[in-house]
Scaffold this active site. Structure first.
Site, PDB file in Angstrom:
ATOM      1  CG  ASP A  44      -1.765   1.258   1.287  1.00 34.24           C
ATOM      2  OD1 ASP A  44      -2.831   1.220   0.640  1.00 34.24           O
ATOM      3  OD2 ASP A  44      -1.375   2.279   1.905  1.00 34.24           O
ATOM      4  CE1 TYR A  49       0.459   8.046   2.623  1.00 35.21           C
ATOM      5  CE2 TYR A  49       0.764   5.792   1.889  1.00 35.21           C
ATOM      6  CZ  TYR A  49      -0.003   6.755   2.501  1.00 35.21           C
ATOM      7  OH  TYR A  49      -1.229   6.409   3.009  1.00 35.21           O
ATOM      8  CE  LYS A  78      -3.837   4.699   0.415  1.00 35.76           C
ATOM      9  NZ  LYS A  78      -2.468   4.608   0.895  1.00 35.76           N
ATOM     10  CG  HIS A 111      -4.594   9.631   0.089  1.00 38.12           C
ATOM     11  ND1 HIS A 111      -3.244   9.634  -0.073  1.00 38.12           N
ATOM     12  CD2 HIS A 111      -4.794   9.192   1.361  1.00 38.12           C
ATOM     13  CE1 HIS A 111      -2.652   9.215   1.024  1.00 38.12           C
ATOM     14  NE2 HIS A 111      -3.576   8.948   1.912  1.00 38.12           N
ATOM     15  CD  GLN A 186      -5.524   2.594   2.907  1.00 35.09           C
ATOM     16  OE1 GLN A 186      -4.698   3.408   3.291  1.00 35.09           O
ATOM     17  NE2 GLN A 186      -5.288   1.759   1.910  1.00 35.09           N
TER      18      GLN A 186
HETATM   19  N1  LIG Z   1      -5.386   6.259   3.680  1.00 29.43           N
HETATM   20  C1  LIG Z   1      -4.831   7.054   4.564  1.00 29.43           C
HETATM   21  O1  LIG Z   1      -5.240   8.214   4.739  1.00 29.43           O
HETATM   22  C2  LIG Z   1      -3.699   6.545   5.407  1.00 29.43           C
HETATM   23  C3  LIG Z   1      -3.294   7.264   6.544  1.00 29.43           C
HETATM   24  C4  LIG Z   1      -2.234   6.739   7.305  1.00 29.43           C
HETATM   25  C5  LIG Z   1      -1.634   5.546   6.932  1.00 29.43           C
HETATM   26  N2  LIG Z   1      -2.037   4.874   5.808  1.00 29.43           N
HETATM   27  C6  LIG Z   1      -1.412   3.586   5.397  1.00 29.43           C
HETATM   28  O2  LIG Z   1      -1.441   2.710   6.516  1.00 29.43           O
HETATM   29  C7  LIG Z   1      -0.139   2.185   6.762  1.00 29.43           C
HETATM   30  C8  LIG Z   1       0.028   1.868   8.223  1.00 29.43           C
HETATM   31  O3  LIG Z   1      -0.088   3.044   9.019  1.00 29.43           O
HETATM   32  P1  LIG Z   1       1.036   3.520  10.047  1.00 29.43           P
HETATM   33  O4  LIG Z   1       2.342   3.084   9.534  1.00 29.43           O
HETATM   34  O5  LIG Z   1       0.903   4.951  10.299  1.00 29.43           O
HETATM   35  O6  LIG Z   1       0.592   2.791  11.376  1.00 29.43           O
HETATM   36  P2  LIG Z   1       0.769   1.318  11.944  1.00 29.43           P
HETATM   37  O7  LIG Z   1       1.027   0.350  10.862  1.00 29.43           O
HETATM   38  O8  LIG Z   1      -0.402   1.086  12.838  1.00 29.43           O
HETATM   39  O9  LIG Z   1       2.045   1.439  12.882  1.00 29.43           O
HETATM   40  C9  LIG Z   1       3.324   1.523  12.363  1.00 29.43           C
HETATM   41  C10 LIG Z   1       4.279   1.665  13.528  1.00 29.43           C
HETATM   42  O10 LIG Z   1       4.250   0.480  14.320  1.00 29.43           O
HETATM   43  C11 LIG Z   1       5.562  -0.098  14.386  1.00 29.43           C
HETATM   44  N3  LIG Z   1       5.363  -1.547  14.267  1.00 29.43           N
HETATM   45  C12 LIG Z   1       5.146  -2.278  13.149  1.00 29.43           C
HETATM   46  N4  LIG Z   1       4.986  -3.575  13.431  1.00 29.43           N
HETATM   47  C13 LIG Z   1       5.125  -3.681  14.769  1.00 29.43           C
HETATM   48  C14 LIG Z   1       5.071  -4.783  15.662  1.00 29.43           C
HETATM   49  N5  LIG Z   1       4.858  -6.029  15.238  1.00 29.43           N
HETATM   50  N6  LIG Z   1       5.269  -4.533  16.992  1.00 29.43           N
HETATM   51  C15 LIG Z   1       5.511  -3.279  17.441  1.00 29.43           C
HETATM   52  N7  LIG Z   1       5.571  -2.203  16.637  1.00 29.43           N
HETATM   53  C16 LIG Z   1       5.372  -2.399  15.307  1.00 29.43           C
HETATM   54  C17 LIG Z   1       6.355   0.479  13.227  1.00 29.43           C
HETATM   55  O11 LIG Z   1       7.715   0.596  13.547  1.00 29.43           O
HETATM   56  P3  LIG Z   1       8.886  -0.225  12.755  1.00 29.43           P
HETATM   57  O12 LIG Z   1       8.865   0.209  11.322  1.00 29.43           O
HETATM   58  O13 LIG Z   1      10.131   0.175  13.451  1.00 29.43           O
HETATM   59  O14 LIG Z   1       8.560  -1.692  12.924  1.00 29.43           O
HETATM   60  C18 LIG Z   1       5.712   1.870  13.086  1.00 29.43           C
HETATM   61  O15 LIG Z   1       6.315   2.772  14.000  1.00 29.43           O
HETATM   62  C19 LIG Z   1       0.784   3.288   6.233  1.00 29.43           C
HETATM   63  O16 LIG Z   1       2.093   2.798   5.978  1.00 29.43           O
HETATM   64  C20 LIG Z   1       0.043   3.706   4.974  1.00 29.43           C
HETATM   65  O17 LIG Z   1       0.338   2.804   3.918  1.00 29.43           O
HETATM   66  C21 LIG Z   1      -3.082   5.351   5.063  1.00 29.43           C
END
Ligand SMILES: NC(=O)c1ccc[n+]([C@@H]2O[C@H](COP(=O)([O-])OP(=O)(O)OC[C@H]3O[C@@H](n4cnc5c(N)ncnc54)[C@H](OP(=O)(O)O)[C@@H]3O)[C@@H](O)[C@H]2O)c1
Length: 333
Positions: A44, A49, A78, A111, A186
């Protein structure tokens, strides 16, 4: 394990989030390489990004090395907010495909329903004026944009189309005019923000859901304060989650990801750490019992747990999707 989309395509339930801020976009190349080795098929990203090129580089290398075939992957990107006008949809799809070095994406999402100003520069995805005010385009026409999204399917550039951060009313409007209905929305979704009404609506209308911030979005602690993104909820440290992790001999992240997938919601956790990528991917070999699903359901805090609100000022846009709880009216003239 996949979700069958309403148009018959399959979307793998677990994907890799490729928004890596505050890490540099280039970390995505390595992250995608290790994720492909683990077996991830769903990636994704978003034009916003700045990681499409890095994801594309990693994919090209994997194709060249014969590690994986294009048709076995599910690539999502997106339409950015500065492209929220009918005449820019095709242009930005082409830009994304160029950077991804692909002929098509599996899913192209709008998005945010909130458009931002376009000042002729494709790379200026978040326009700001000299005083630091974020610049919005109040004339966003979601229906007209959707008609252009449909043309991307017709021309073969997107296998499926969908939206992100849309509320029920906005989805209803799109469904009313759609020749090709959205297959996916999403949204922010996790144990503290479970969105039961939106899930019910989407389920009824054949719209699959993908959860962003599935772990609560830990990386947000590093965001600049001006983005008004609230402090990450300590979802990974919640006592209920920790108890279940002990009970199932799994990590807290695995409990949370399995919870969402058992609600039929796809998850796209971001990790640039190979061992956490592996942990996040290995969640289909156990099932949470009903009583434990109920325990996790009781953690829902509703709207008060929402932490992603787009950019400051978005709440004044006519298409702001989250109600107007945070809307501060402009002073009377
Ligand atoms: N559509 C939208 O508006 C929108 C908005 C925000 C995000 N997104 C998408 O959603 C994805 C995920 O969101 P996000 O990255 O903000 O939040 P997330 O996936 O909930 O959290 C990511 C964080 O958690 C850590 N992490 C990952 N796996 C872990 C585990 N098993 N144990 C402990 N910590 C862990 C990562 O650090 P490390 O890398 O150090 O493991 C990172 O700091 C984004 O990458 C993006 O593609 C979409």
């Amino acid at each position: 394990m996949s979700i069958k989309l309403s148009n018959g395509h399959n979307m793998p339930l677990v994907g890799l989030g490729c928004s890596v801020f505050p890490e540099p976009p280039s970390v995505v190349e390595k992250a995608v390489e290790t994720a492909l080795d683990i077996g991830y098929k769903h990636f994704d990203t978003a034009t916003l990004y700045n990681t499409e090129l890095h994801l594309g580089n990693a994919l090209r290398k994997a194709f060249d090395a014969g590690k994986v075939k294009r048709e076995d992957l599910f690539i999502v990107t997106k339409l950015p907010q500065n492209a929220m006008a009918p005449e820019r949809v095709s242009q930005f799809m082409d830009k994304a495909l160029r950077d991804l070095q692909l002929q098509y994406v599996d899913l192209y999402l709008v998005h945010w329903p909130v458009g931002m100003l376009y000042r002729g520069n494709e790379k200026e995805m978040v326009p700001v004026d000299g005083d630091g005010n974020y610049l919005y385009d109040a004339n966003t026409d979601l229906e007209a944009i959707w008609k252009e999204m449909e043309k991307l399917v017709e021309s073969g550039r997107a296998k499926s189309i969908g939206v992100s951060n849309f509320n029920e009313k906005q989805l209803e409007r799109i469904l009313k005019i759609a020749k090709i209905p959205p297959v996916n929305n999403q949204v922010e979704l996790h144990a503290y923000l479970q969105q039961p009404q939106l899930r019910e609506f989407c389920n009824k209308h054949g719209i699959s859901l993908t959860a962003y911030y599935p772990l609560g979005g830990l990386s947000r602690k590093d965001y600049p304060a001006k983005l008004k993104i609230t402090v990450a909820p300590k979802l990974l440290e919640d006592p209920v989650v920790l108890d279940l992790a002990k009970k199932y001999n799994r990590s807290p992240a695995q409990i949370l990801l399995r919870f969402s997938t058992q609600l039929d919601v796809a998850v796209i956790p971001k990790s640039s750490n190979p061992s956490r990528q592996l942990e996040n991917f290995q969640i289909m070999d156990f099932t949470l019992k009903n009583e434990d699903l109920e325990l996790l359901k009781s953690l829902d805090q509703g709207e008060s747990a929402r932490s992603c609100f787009s950019w400051p000022g978005a709440e004044k846009h006519p298409e702001y999707p989250f109600g107007h709880a945070r809307f501060v009216p402009p002073p009377a003239e």
